[in-house]
Design a protein around this motif. Structure first.
Motif, mmCIF file in Angstrom:
data_model
loop_
_atom_site.group_PDB
_atom_site.id
_atom_site.type_symbol
_atom_site.label_atom_id
_atom_site.label_comp_id
_atom_site.label_asym_id
_atom_site.label_seq_id
_atom_site.Cartn_x
_atom_site.Cartn_y
_atom_site.Cartn_z
ATOM 1 N N TYR A 41 18.631 34.809 -3.359
ATOM 2 C CA TYR A 41 18.289 33.455 -2.727
ATOM 3 C C TYR A 41 19.949 32.776 -2.629
ATOM 4 C CZ TYR A 41 20.062 31.568 -6.913
ATOM 5 O OH TYR A 41 20.815 31.087 -8.343
ATOM 6 N N GLY A 47 16.787 26.628 -1.715
ATOM 7 C CA GLY A 47 16.695 27.945 -2.065
ATOM 8 C C GLY A 47 16.308 28.750 -3.946
ATOM 9 N N LYS A 51 13.106 30.160 -4.800
ATOM 10 C CA LYS A 51 13.337 30.891 -5.521
ATOM 11 C C LYS A 51 12.843 30.899 -6.886
ATOM 12 C CE LYS A 51 16.636 30.942 -8.627
ATOM 13 N NZ LYS A 51 16.616 30.504 -10.143
ATOM 14 N N GLU A 70 22.282 35.391 -6.307
ATOM 15 C CA GLU A 70 22.442 34.533 -5.723
ATOM 16 C C GLU A 70 24.099 33.934 -4.554
ATOM 17 O OE1 GLU A 70 24.776 31.556 -8.217
ATOM 18 O OE2 GLU A 70 23.266 30.827 -8.741
ATOM 19 N N GLY A 97 14.916 34.427 0.142
ATOM 20 C CA GLY A 97 15.245 33.729 0.433
ATOM 21 C C GLY A 97 16.655 32.529 1.001
#
Length: 243
Positions: A41, A47, A51, A70, A97
């Motif tokens: 994400y 985001g 997530k 991430e 994401g």
């Protein structure tokens, strides 16, 4: 999701990740029978919310999150280190994401690294640009969206026809949402709104407005609850997923 709580004159004509996240999760776990899911994400406000709601939805549906990675918006576009970490966890699906440009890059890089995991994401990926940028790497990609031009409903097909005549291309979900938003304001005016307050009150009272993005009603926080479509990429085009 809390944005509309910032003022009683703020309305939203699109589902938030509080609704879409669990829908994508059920799509993955219940419809596609994927149980071990990894997540990539983009680490910004949207985001993180996407997530969190997806992960909660997966767990509620009985699935397992095997890894969460991430990246920052300003980060470079080489996702190989993240992909390598996820590949070692051996998931059977990867949730993205992010926006469609990054999703296309991630899809291409997973395939280049011989990591042929199934991919899924949200309506943020629903764009012809995903198909153009991702090419063969996004074949079979699963996603959700709030508007699909292939919807057979007469109001949708009339809108798509008129939009194509004017702009020479199919309407995006944002064009469809703007079209519905304008028509709801027009309906409120026809129903007797004469100033800011009465326009606000008429909009808040709307129930099951027959828009091209589906029947629209606003809740107490002026967010909408409406059906979310499930799609996948087949032969380089978006197709509705049949349960």
């Amino acid at each position: 999701p809390d944005f509309t709580k910032g003022g009683t004159y703020i309305f939203r004509n699109i589902s938030t990740q509080e609704d879409e996240g669990p829908t994508v999760a059920r799509y993955a776990v219940n419809d596609l029978h994927k149980k071990k899911i990894a997540v990539i994400y983009i680490n910004n406000d949207w985001g993180v919310v996407a997530k969190d709601n997806f992960i909660k939805g997966v767990k509620d549906a009985g699935g397992e999150i095997v890894d969460v990675e991430e990246y920052l918006p300003e980060q470079g576009k080489d996702f190989s280190a993240i992909i390598t970490k996820i590949r070692d966890k051996n998931p059977d699906m990867l949730y993205l994401g992010c926006m469609y440009t990054d999703a296309a890059l991630i899809a291409q890089q997973t395939r280049k690294m011989n990591f042929n995991v199934d991919l899924i994401g949200t309506g943020s990926l629903y764009s012809d640009e995903l198909l153009k940028l991702g090419g063969a790497a996004v074949e079979g990609f699963h996603l959700t969206c709030s508007f699909f031009p292939g919807d057979p409903r007469p109001e949708v097909q009339e809108f798509v026809k008129r939009y194509k005549e004017k702009y020479g291309k199919s309407p995006s979900m944002f064009a469809a949402q703007a079209f519905d938003a304008a028509n709801m304001i027009i309906q409120a005016l026809k129903d007797g709104a004469t100033d800011r307050k009465s326009l606000r009150d008429k909009l808040a009272a709307i129930r099951d407005f027959p828009g091209v993005t589906g029947l629209t009603s606003f809740d107490e926080n002026r967010n909408v609850k409406k059906e979310i479509s499930k799609l996948y990429v087949k032969d380089g085009a978006f197709e509705p997923f049949k349960d």
